[in-house]
Design a protein around this motif. Structure first.
Motif, PDB file in Angstrom:
ATOM      1  N   MET A   1      -7.369  -2.342   1.175  1.00 18.44           N
ATOM      2  CA  MET A   1      -6.867  -1.885  -0.126  1.00 18.44           C
ATOM      3  C   MET A   1      -5.483  -2.457  -0.412  1.00 18.44           C
ATOM      4  O   MET A   1      -5.134  -2.736  -1.560  1.00 18.44           O
ATOM      5  CB  MET A   1      -6.827  -0.351  -0.133  1.00 18.44           C
ATOM      6  CG  MET A   1      -6.632   0.227  -1.510  1.00 18.44           C
ATOM      7  SD  MET A   1      -8.044  -0.143  -2.577  1.00 18.44           S
ATOM      8  CE  MET A   1      -7.507   0.618  -4.101  1.00 18.44           C
ATOM      9  N   ILE A   2      -4.686  -2.616   0.652  1.00 20.93           N
ATOM     10  CA  ILE A   2      -3.345  -3.187   0.463  1.00 20.93           C
ATOM     11  C   ILE A   2      -3.447  -4.638   0.008  1.00 20.93           C
ATOM     12  O   ILE A   2      -2.719  -5.078  -0.894  1.00 20.93           O
ATOM     13  CB  ILE A   2      -2.537  -3.066   1.779  1.00 20.93           C
ATOM     14  CG1 ILE A   2      -2.335  -1.592   2.144  1.00 20.93           C
ATOM     15  CG2 ILE A   2      -1.192  -3.774   1.640  1.00 20.93           C
ATOM     16  CD1 ILE A   2      -1.625  -1.378   3.455  1.00 20.93           C
ATOM     17  N   ILE A   3      -4.360  -5.391   0.631  1.00 24.70           N
ATOM     18  CA  ILE A   3      -4.554  -6.788   0.249  1.00 24.70           C
ATOM     19  C   ILE A   3      -5.080  -6.878  -1.180  1.00 24.70           C
ATOM     20  O   ILE A   3      -4.667  -7.749  -1.960  1.00 24.70           O
ATOM     21  CB  ILE A   3      -5.515  -7.482   1.243  1.00 24.70           C
ATOM     22  CG1 ILE A   3      -4.913  -7.478   2.651  1.00 24.70           C
ATOM     23  CG2 ILE A   3      -5.827  -8.901   0.794  1.00 24.70           C
ATOM     24  CD1 ILE A   3      -5.840  -8.028   3.710  1.00 24.70           C
ATOM     25  N   PHE A   4      -5.983  -5.970  -1.546  1.00 23.64           N
ATOM     26  CA  PHE A   4      -6.534  -5.938  -2.900  1.00 23.64           C
ATOM     27  C   PHE A   4      -5.418  -5.750  -3.930  1.00 23.64           C
ATOM     28  O   PHE A   4      -5.335  -6.481  -4.926  1.00 23.64           O
ATOM     29  CB  PHE A   4      -7.563  -4.809  -2.990  1.00 23.64           C
ATOM     30  CG  PHE A   4      -8.132  -4.602  -4.357  1.00 23.64           C
ATOM     31  CD1 PHE A   4      -9.203  -5.359  -4.789  1.00 23.64           C
ATOM     32  CD2 PHE A   4      -7.587  -3.649  -5.219  1.00 23.64           C
ATOM     33  CE1 PHE A   4      -9.740  -5.168  -6.055  1.00 23.64           C
ATOM     34  CE2 PHE A   4      -8.114  -3.460  -6.477  1.00 23.64           C
ATOM     35  CZ  PHE A   4      -9.196  -4.215  -6.893  1.00 23.64           C
ATOM     36  N   ARG A   5      -4.547  -4.769  -3.693  1.00 20.38           N
ATOM     37  CA  ARG A   5      -3.455  -4.505  -4.631  1.00 20.38           C
ATOM     38  C   ARG A   5      -2.470  -5.666  -4.662  1.00 20.38           C
ATOM     39  O   ARG A   5      -1.931  -6.003  -5.724  1.00 20.38           O
ATOM     40  CB  ARG A   5      -2.739  -3.206  -4.257  1.00 20.38           C
ATOM     41  CG  ARG A   5      -3.557  -1.958  -4.496  1.00 20.38           C
ATOM     42  CD  ARG A   5      -2.661  -0.728  -4.545  1.00 20.38           C
ATOM     43  NE  ARG A   5      -1.868  -0.599  -3.328  1.00 20.38           N
ATOM     44  CZ  ARG A   5      -2.240   0.125  -2.274  1.00 20.38           C
ATOM     45  NH1 ARG A   5      -3.389   0.783  -2.287  1.00 20.38           N
ATOM     46  NH2 ARG A   5      -1.467   0.204  -1.208  1.00 20.38           N
ATOM     47  N   TYR A   6      -2.222  -6.260  -3.505  1.00 26.80           N
ATOM     48  CA  TYR A   6      -1.247  -7.360  -3.454  1.00 26.80           C
ATOM     49  C   TYR A   6      -1.735  -8.560  -4.258  1.00 26.80           C
ATOM     50  O   TYR A   6      -0.993  -9.118  -5.090  1.00 26.80           O
ATOM     51  CB  TYR A   6      -1.006  -7.759  -1.997  1.00 26.80           C
ATOM     52  CG  TYR A   6      -0.146  -8.987  -1.844  1.00 26.80           C
ATOM     53  CD1 TYR A   6       1.212  -8.949  -2.132  1.00 26.80           C
ATOM     54  CD2 TYR A   6      -0.701 -10.201  -1.423  1.00 26.80           C
ATOM     55  CE1 TYR A   6       2.002 -10.080  -1.994  1.00 26.80           C
ATOM     56  CE2 TYR A   6       0.076 -11.328  -1.284  1.00 26.80           C
ATOM     57  CZ  TYR A   6       1.421 -11.261  -1.572  1.00 26.80           C
ATOM     58  OH  TYR A   6       2.198 -12.385  -1.454  1.00 26.80           O
ATOM     59  N   LEU A   7      -2.980  -8.972  -4.029  1.00 31.17           N
ATOM     60  CA  LEU A   7      -3.519 -10.127  -4.757  1.00 31.17           C
ATOM     61  C   LEU A   7      -3.606  -9.841  -6.258  1.00 31.17           C
ATOM     62  O   LEU A   7      -3.256 -10.689  -7.092  1.00 31.17           O
ATOM     63  CB  LEU A   7      -4.903 -10.485  -4.213  1.00 31.17           C
ATOM     64  CG  LEU A   7      -4.955 -10.981  -2.766  1.00 31.17           C
ATOM     65  CD1 LEU A   7      -6.398 -11.227  -2.341  1.00 31.17           C
ATOM     66  CD2 LEU A   7      -4.130 -12.247  -2.582  1.00 31.17           C
ATOM     67  N   LEU A   8      -4.066  -8.638  -6.600  1.00 29.56           N
ATOM     68  CA  LEU A   8      -4.195  -8.284  -8.001  1.00 29.56           C
ATOM     69  C   LEU A   8      -2.828  -8.243  -8.689  1.00 29.56           C
ATOM     70  O   LEU A   8      -2.670  -8.688  -9.836  1.00 29.56           O
ATOM     71  CB  LEU A   8      -4.888  -6.928  -8.116  1.00 29.56           C
ATOM     72  CG  LEU A   8      -5.665  -6.647  -9.414  1.00 29.56           C
ATOM     73  CD1 LEU A   8      -6.773  -7.661  -9.576  1.00 29.56           C
ATOM     74  CD2 LEU A   8      -6.225  -5.238  -9.399  1.00 29.56           C
ATOM     75  N   LYS A   9      -1.837  -7.730  -7.990  1.00 28.92           N
ATOM     76  CA  LYS A   9      -0.486  -7.638  -8.553  1.00 28.92           C
ATOM     77  C   LYS A   9       0.105  -9.014  -8.790  1.00 28.92           C
ATOM     78  O   LYS A   9       0.718  -9.276  -9.835  1.00 28.92           O
ATOM     79  CB  LYS A   9       0.401  -6.826  -7.613  1.00 28.92           C
ATOM     80  CG  LYS A   9       1.845  -6.713  -8.082  1.00 28.92           C
ATOM     81  CD  LYS A   9       2.677  -5.952  -7.067  1.00 28.92           C
ATOM     82  CE  LYS A   9       4.144  -5.935  -7.485  1.00 28.92           C
ATOM     83  NZ  LYS A   9       4.980  -5.241  -6.463  1.00 28.92           N
ATOM     84  N   GLU A  10      -0.063  -9.922  -7.832  1.00 34.64           N
ATOM     85  CA  GLU A  10       0.502 -11.260  -7.964  1.00 34.64           C
ATOM     86  C   GLU A  10      -0.119 -12.011  -9.139  1.00 34.64           C
ATOM     87  O   GLU A  10       0.585 -12.646  -9.935  1.00 34.64           O
ATOM     88  CB  GLU A  10       0.294 -12.049  -6.660  1.00 34.64           C
ATOM     89  CG  GLU A  10       1.134 -11.556  -5.494  1.00 34.64           C
ATOM     90  CD  GLU A  10       2.616 -11.719  -5.756  1.00 34.64           C
ATOM     91  OE1 GLU A  10       3.012 -12.769  -6.291  1.00 34.64           O
ATOM     92  OE2 GLU A  10       3.383 -10.788  -5.430  1.00 34.64           O
ATOM     93  N   VAL A  11      -1.434 -11.934  -9.269  1.00 35.27           N
ATOM     94  CA  VAL A  11      -2.106 -12.646 -10.359  1.00 35.27           C
ATOM     95  C   VAL A  11      -1.755 -12.017 -11.709  1.00 35.27           C
ATOM     96  O   VAL A  11      -1.476 -12.727 -12.686  1.00 35.27           O
ATOM     97  CB  VAL A  11      -3.626 -12.654 -10.152  1.00 35.27           C
ATOM     98  CG1 VAL A  11      -4.328 -13.340 -11.319  1.00 35.27           C
ATOM     99  CG2 VAL A  11      -3.976 -13.379  -8.856  1.00 35.27           C
ATOM    100  N   ALA A  12      -1.767 -10.685 -11.788  1.00 34.78           N
ATOM    101  CA  ALA A  12      -1.473 -10.009 -13.054  1.00 34.78           C
ATOM    102  C   ALA A  12      -0.041 -10.278 -13.506  1.00 34.78           C
ATOM    103  O   ALA A  12       0.218 -10.491 -14.696  1.00 34.78           O
ATOM    104  CB  ALA A  12      -1.703  -8.507 -12.900  1.00 34.78           C
TER     105      ALA A  12
END
Length: 395
Positions: free
Chosen positions: A1-12
């Protein structure tokens, strides 16, 4: 879940930055054009921001897929350049997991894009037509600009004002040339009535008709019997300007709402209706398809930098857009069946994205590595069969 939020945050975060920059650039270009029309007296100055706001839905529907595409390239390119993605792959994060994470953001972007292209953009185009029609029907007195000769809506008078008070809609030093209706241009010039007044004001009744009331001035006109020019001083002078009826101009298809496009169109416009519908759907659909292209193209070597594959990625995006535009034009001209539509372009782009993704995935690399050995084994079998057949002939 941490990786999911990190990748999503960077792209957004990167997508939002790219979107704001691109919107600023395109809106600035539109602002310059609209401001030029306002300076020439084409539109009132108070409607400049209205026309700019009406361009935003159309621009946003186009820029959102582009900002998502560039956001993925820049965000993941930085992560690859900093060797962060290498660490994530070593921890078990696959390429397909990265695609799935990015598809979540792509789905949200596709919904927003669909709201703009399917609803807000046609609504803004229709309202823009209505504003232009009201301006065309207006006599033009409310849109007078100081320091410029302007013709009234009924084409019977030319007005020049020196100063204008926008709060009270009153004028100072007003010049009016009233031209009689005649086919002879020389007769119009000779028989024109010239009026000069120190003050002027516009009054509008409940029916929408306007009057220009001039005060403390002089009227110069030619006497038809004697042919001599006369001057008459006045305290108040009324000029009635008859408003034109609002004429509903022919709408382009981009101003029709999406439900109206699905209704029974005229037979001669059926292809154009179908092309417009598919064009509006193309941008939300492109948000999903472009992810399969952007994610594998974001893979860069740390020594190359995050901009290593930016040029080929942009070329693919432009090619995708130009092909969609060409196919739409072909459908509108009945050169291509509307049943086929834009779908071959979408399918081709999706195929390219999946091919690029398979090349970057571990399974794809394994298959690619096994191909040479497979070819060698096949050649060895063929040689063995050839040797056995030759021995059989000798026996």
């Amino acid at each position: 879940m941490i990786i999911f939020r990190y990748l999503l945050k960077e792209v957004a975060k990167t997508q939002l930055a790219v979107f704001l920059v691109l919107m600023t650039i395109f809106i600035s270009q539109k602002f310059v054009r609209v401001l030029g029309d306002a300076s020439e007296g084409g539109i009132p100055g108070q409607l400049v921001m209205t026309f700019i706001a009406l361009k935003i839905p159309d621009l946003a529907g186009f820029i959102l897929p582009l900002s998502l595409f560039l956001g993925v390239l820049l965000a993941y390119g930085r992560i690859y350049a900093d060797s962060e993605m290498t660490v994530l792959h070593a921890c078990g994060v696959s390429e397909w997991y990265v695609v799935r994470v990015t598809l979540v953001l792509a789905l949200v972007t596709a919904i927003l894009t669909g709201i703009f292209t399917l609803y807000l953009s046609p609504l803004a185009s229709e309202y823009e037509y209505q504003v232009k029609e009201e301006l065309a029907a207006d006599s033009g007195l409310s849109a007078l600009v100081s320091g410029r000769f302007q013709q009234t809506g009924n084409q019977d008078a030319v007005v020049f004002i020196h100063d204008k008070d926008r709060k009270t809609n009153s004028f100072n030093k007003v010049f009016v040339a009233q031209l009689p209706k005649s086919g002879n241009l020389d007769a119009n010039i000779i028989n024109s009535s010239l009026v000069y007044a120190k003050t002027g004001k516009v009054f509008e009744d409940d029916k929408g008709s306007q009057q220009l009331v001039l005060g403390d001035g002089t009227r110069y006109h030619r006497d038809f019997d004697s042919g001599e020019f006369q001057s008459v001083s006045f305290t108040k002078y009324y000029i009635q300007i008859k408003d034109q009826e609002v004429e509903r101009h022919h709408r382009k298809l981009n101003a029709l709402s999406t439900p109206d496009l699905f209704k029974n169109p005229p037979p001669e416009l059926a292809a154009s209706y179908s092309a417009t519908i598919q064009w509006r759907i193309a941008f939300p659909l492109a948000c999903i398809i472009l992810i399969f292209i952007a994610v594998p193209l974001s893979v860069v070597n740390p020594r190359q930098g995050k901009f290593a594959k930016m040029l080929p990625a942009l070329m693919l995006f432009l090619g995708y857009l130009l092909l969609l535009t060409s196919m739409r034009s072909a459908i509108e001209k009945n050169a291509l069946p509307s049943v086929i539509g834009l779908w071959p372009i979408h399918i081709g782009a999706l195929f390219i994205g999946i091919t690029l993704l398979m090349k970057e995935r571990s399974s794809g690399r394994i298959i690619k590595a096994k191909l040479p050995s497979f070819k060698r084994n096949k050649l060895a079998k063929q040689r063995a069969q050839a040797i056995e057949s030759s021995k059989g002939e000798e026996d």
